[in-house]
Design a protein around this motif. Structure first.
Motif, PDB file in Angstrom:
ATOM      1  N   UNK A  96       9.607   2.022   4.144  1.00 38.08           N
ATOM      2  CA  UNK A  96       9.046   2.614   4.664  1.00 38.08           C
ATOM      3  C   UNK A  96       9.207   2.520   6.049  1.00 38.08           C
ATOM      4  N   UNK A  97       9.070   1.426   6.417  1.00 39.21           N
ATOM      5  CA  UNK A  97       8.424   0.651   7.731  1.00 39.21           C
ATOM      6  C   UNK A  97       9.338   0.775   8.460  1.00 39.21           C
ATOM      7  N   UNK A  98      10.843   0.582   8.150  1.00 40.96           N
ATOM      8  CA  UNK A  98      12.062   0.359   8.497  1.00 40.96           C
ATOM      9  C   UNK A  98      12.493   1.723   9.023  1.00 40.96           C
ATOM     10  N   UNK A  99      11.837   2.595   7.545  1.00 38.69           N
ATOM     11  CA  UNK A  99      13.085   4.384   7.849  1.00 38.69           C
ATOM     12  C   UNK A  99      12.712   5.160   9.234  1.00 38.69           C
ATOM     13  N   UNK A 100      11.418   4.431  10.010  1.00 38.83           N
ATOM     14  CA  UNK A 100      11.128   5.124  10.846  1.00 38.83           C
ATOM     15  C   UNK A 100      12.440   4.765  12.427  1.00 38.83           C
ATOM     16  N   UNK A 101      12.750   3.462  11.363  1.00 37.93           N
ATOM     17  CA  UNK A 101      13.832   2.430  12.921  1.00 37.93           C
ATOM     18  C   UNK A 101      12.697   1.807  13.902  1.00 37.93           C
ATOM     19  N   UNK A 102      11.913   1.131  13.308  1.00 41.63           N
ATOM     20  CA  UNK A 102      10.849   0.465  14.500  1.00 41.63           C
ATOM     21  C   UNK A 102      11.979  -0.719  15.780  1.00 41.63           C
ATOM     22  N   UNK A 103      11.144  -1.086  16.632  1.00 45.97           N
ATOM     23  CA  UNK A 103      11.491  -2.155  17.479  1.00 45.97           C
ATOM     24  C   UNK A 103      11.024  -3.201  16.863  1.00 45.97           C
ATOM     25  N   UNK A 104      10.503  -3.097  16.417  1.00 45.20           N
ATOM     26  CA  UNK A 104       9.186  -4.742  15.846  1.00 45.20           C
ATOM     27  C   UNK A 104       8.776  -4.410  14.641  1.00 45.20           C
ATOM     28  N   UNK A 162       8.514   9.927   4.408  1.00 44.93           N
ATOM     29  CA  UNK A 162       7.244   9.915   4.812  1.00 44.93           C
ATOM     30  C   UNK A 162       7.141   9.711   6.640  1.00 44.93           C
ATOM     31  N   UNK A 163       7.511   8.951   7.316  1.00 45.38           N
ATOM     32  CA  UNK A 163       7.786   8.512   8.234  1.00 45.38           C
ATOM     33  C   UNK A 163       8.480   9.476   8.876  1.00 45.38           C
ATOM     34  N   UNK A 164       9.610  10.048   8.648  1.00 38.71           N
ATOM     35  CA  UNK A 164      10.783  10.764   8.987  1.00 38.71           C
ATOM     36  C   UNK A 164      10.702  11.638   9.428  1.00 38.71           C
ATOM     37  N   UNK A 165       9.834  12.236   8.480  1.00 40.32           N
ATOM     38  CA  UNK A 165       9.433  14.038   8.069  1.00 40.32           C
ATOM     39  C   UNK A 165       7.968  14.160   9.549  1.00 40.32           C
ATOM     40  N   UNK A 166       7.297  12.726  10.151  1.00 35.03           N
ATOM     41  CA  UNK A 166       6.209  12.763  10.155  1.00 35.03           C
ATOM     42  C   UNK A 166       6.516  12.652  11.749  1.00 35.03           C
ATOM     43  N   UNK A 167       7.835  11.916  12.111  1.00 31.70           N
ATOM     44  CA  UNK A 167       8.400  12.124  13.728  1.00 31.70           C
ATOM     45  C   UNK A 167       9.509  12.763  13.481  1.00 31.70           C
ATOM     46  N   UNK A 198       0.672  -1.384   0.475  1.00 31.27           N
ATOM     47  CA  UNK A 198      -0.075  -0.142   0.057  1.00 31.27           C
ATOM     48  C   UNK A 198       0.916   1.058  -0.083  1.00 31.27           C
ATOM     49  N   UNK A 199       1.772   1.555  -1.116  1.00 31.13           N
ATOM     50  CA  UNK A 199       2.516   2.308  -0.949  1.00 31.13           C
ATOM     51  C   UNK A 199       0.974   4.149  -1.167  1.00 31.13           C
ATOM     52  N   UNK A 200       1.980   4.951  -0.909  1.00 31.15           N
ATOM     53  CA  UNK A 200       1.318   6.976  -0.489  1.00 31.15           C
ATOM     54  C   UNK A 200       1.636   6.675  -1.670  1.00 31.15           C
ATOM     55  N   UNK A 201       0.606   7.099  -2.378  1.00 29.27           N
ATOM     56  CA  UNK A 201       0.537   8.216  -4.538  1.00 29.27           C
ATOM     57  C   UNK A 201       1.691   9.086  -4.289  1.00 29.27           C
TER      58      UNK A 201
END
Lengths: 280, 236
Positions: A189-197, A135-140, A123-126
């Motif tokens: 996109x998920x790992x760009x915000x450096x999640x733990x899980x 996206x996530x890095x900017x958001x956070x 489900x990539x963003x358009x």
């Protein structure tokens, strides 16, 4: 999972076997996630019954079971995705590194940056490939300047095994990629915000075998840095990528054991029946 | 342990077919062994001749079953009990084929021994050992057919008896050789027969180990039998 699906399963005689507790080793010594007495209701319908399960640090935990068994519902409890479903009521203790993720002061958005999720359908963003990852890095607010962001996007794409294929097209739309590339973009996109899980809900069921193999390789690589919980309908996939396997059946956790023993010598008859393609 | 009940009827049929073929191969090997022993004990040169040259069917069955197992692994990716069945079968047929080879060897020596005078005492001892071996082989095949791991562990416990019987024949052969040098050739042939019989016993015990692997999911090879019995079969 819909109510209709739960209903269907319950009507099948071969599934009506009594389950008394979980066999195997649902709890471990050094857990990342601990969950206790998990019950989930959709309206009046109970979807999960008293699940106790730990997810270990840097392990890949696979959750398998027939449709409607509650595995996806359980997975979505781990980053509070079920909060978005109004009729869904989740109870029980969920602790990430000992911290209650359902505590009143817990921000679900922040939680989801720590516990990322990859869905069945990419489900990539358009937006452009670059903006999807950024996206996530900017958001956070994870980066302070453009150069840092460029670096983060590149690193995330490299880690997701996609960089080589898209490095000259970073500003083209993410939706223009193939299915397998889109899914790797979602992982980037998920790992760009450096999640733990990282939670994965049937991440390869919409992909061809080659794209699937790439994602599976990626999962094994990523498990060195992240804790991964994956729901899959492909038992071979569970066998290939996971170190522990949990078998769910009609909302109950039947068995959790090392993947090797689940696939060669399962403890519970229901597990054996399911993985060997039998009912009864 | 159930073989059937897969959602795929064809998969049921494939596994059932493999198992049936192993049973047929077991039956042939059993017949081959029993006839080789009969030829040896009855000094029947003609029967010995027949047995010595008829293990082609068994060899071919080994190849066919192996191929079928490979196909099931490739196409069905068996797991749990199904996987153990296929793996056990691949091993079982190797031992069955070797038993066939040993039976052919016995028949080969039986041909030679049939032409000579019996060495005193040897016949009775070979008869004892043969009876023990035949019952071990039959019981092992039976344990495989009925997936009876308790019977399998009982057969494994006959190890000491088997070696005792074999040693009796060895000692007797040595005595005969020392008594009269003209007996050496014949005593050696008897000893080789005894050795083949002992090997058949050992292969039968291997079958029992595979039955335990298949039924209980435990690989007990190269482990202390008493320990295995205490841990997994306290009732036996």
């Amino acid at each position: 999972m819909t109510e209709a699906m739960t209903h269907n399963i319950e009507n099948r005689d071969e599934f009506n076997v009594e389950i008394n507790g979980t066999v195997g080793k649902p709890l471990i010594d050094d857990p990342k996630f601990t969950t206790r007495n998990v019950d989930v209701h959709y309206g009046d319908k109970q979807a999960i019954f008293g699940v106790d399960l730990d997810v270990g640090k840097n392990e890949v935990l696979a959750m398998i079971g027939p449709s409607g068994c509650g595995k996806s519902t359980y997975l979505r409890c781990l980053n509070r995705m079920n909060d978005t479903i109004p009729i869904c009521k989740v109870t029980g203790d969920f602790k990430l590194d000992g911290e209650d993720i359902y505590a009143k002061n817990q921000d679900p958005v922040l939680l989801r940056s720590r516990v990322g999720i990859v869905f069945q359908k990419p489900n990539p963003f358009p937006k452009s490939i670059y903006d999807n990852v950024a996206y996530g890095a900017r958001l956070h607010g994870l980066t302070s300047n453009r150069a840092e962001l460029d670096d983060l996007v590149e690193k995330s794409l490299i880690r997701a095994g996609l960089f080589k294929e898209v490095k000259d097209d970073l500003h083209k739309p993410g939706t223009g990629l193939s299915g397998g590339q889109q899914q790797r973009l979602c992982i980037a996109r998920t790992i760009a915000v450096d999640p733990e899980v990282i939670l994965m809900d049937e991440p390869t069921s919409a992909l061809d075998p080659i794209a699937t193999a790439l994602i599976e390789e990626l999962m094994i690589e990523l498990s060195g840095k992240y804790t991964i919980a994956i729901v899959t309908h492909s038992m071979q996939q569970a066998a290939r990528v996971s170190s522990r396997t949990a078998y769910f059946h009609m909302g109950k956790l039947v068995e959790v054991n090392d993947t090797d023993s689940v696939f060669t010598n399962p403890e519970h008859q229901l597990t054996e029946n399911y993985i060997t393609g039998r009912f009864g | 342990m159930e073989l059937g009940q897969h959602i795929s009827q064809r998969y049921n049929a494939e596994l059932e077919d493999i198992r049936n073929k192993v049973m047929t191969m077991g039956g042939l090997v059993e017949k081959q062994t029993s006839e080789a022993i009969k030829a040896l004990l009855d000094r029947d040169g003609e029967l010995a001749n027949e047995v010595a040259s008829s293990d082609d069917v068994i060899n071919q069955m080994e190849v066919d079953i192996d191929e079928e197992c490979t196909r099931v692994i490739a196409l069905r990716q068996p797991t749990a009990g199904d996987l153990r069945l296929v793996i056990a079968v691949v091993k079982v047929i190797t031992d069955l084929e070797r038993i066939g080879d040993e039976a052919a060897k016995i028949a080969h020596y039986a041909k030679k021994l049939a032409k000579k005078e019996t060495v005193t005492g040897m016949h009775a001892e070979l008869s004892h050992l043969s009876q023990l071996i035949m019952s071990m082989l039959q019981d092992s095949l039976d344990a495989f057919a009925r997936l009876d791991s308790e019977q399998a562990i009982k057969i494994l416990s006959q190890d000491i008896k088997l070696h005792k019987e074999f040693n009796v024949i060895s000692r007797l052969s040595i005595t005969h050789m020392m008594e009269d040098q003209r007996n050496i050739k014949q005593a050696l042939q008897v000893n080789w027969c005894a050795r083949s019989l002992e090997r058949i016993g050992a292969h039968s015990q291997n079958l029992c180990e595979y039955v335990i692997y298949l039924v209980n999911g435990k690989d007990i090879r190269h482990t202390n039998l008493e320990h295995v019995r205490r841990k997994y079969f306290p009732e036996v």
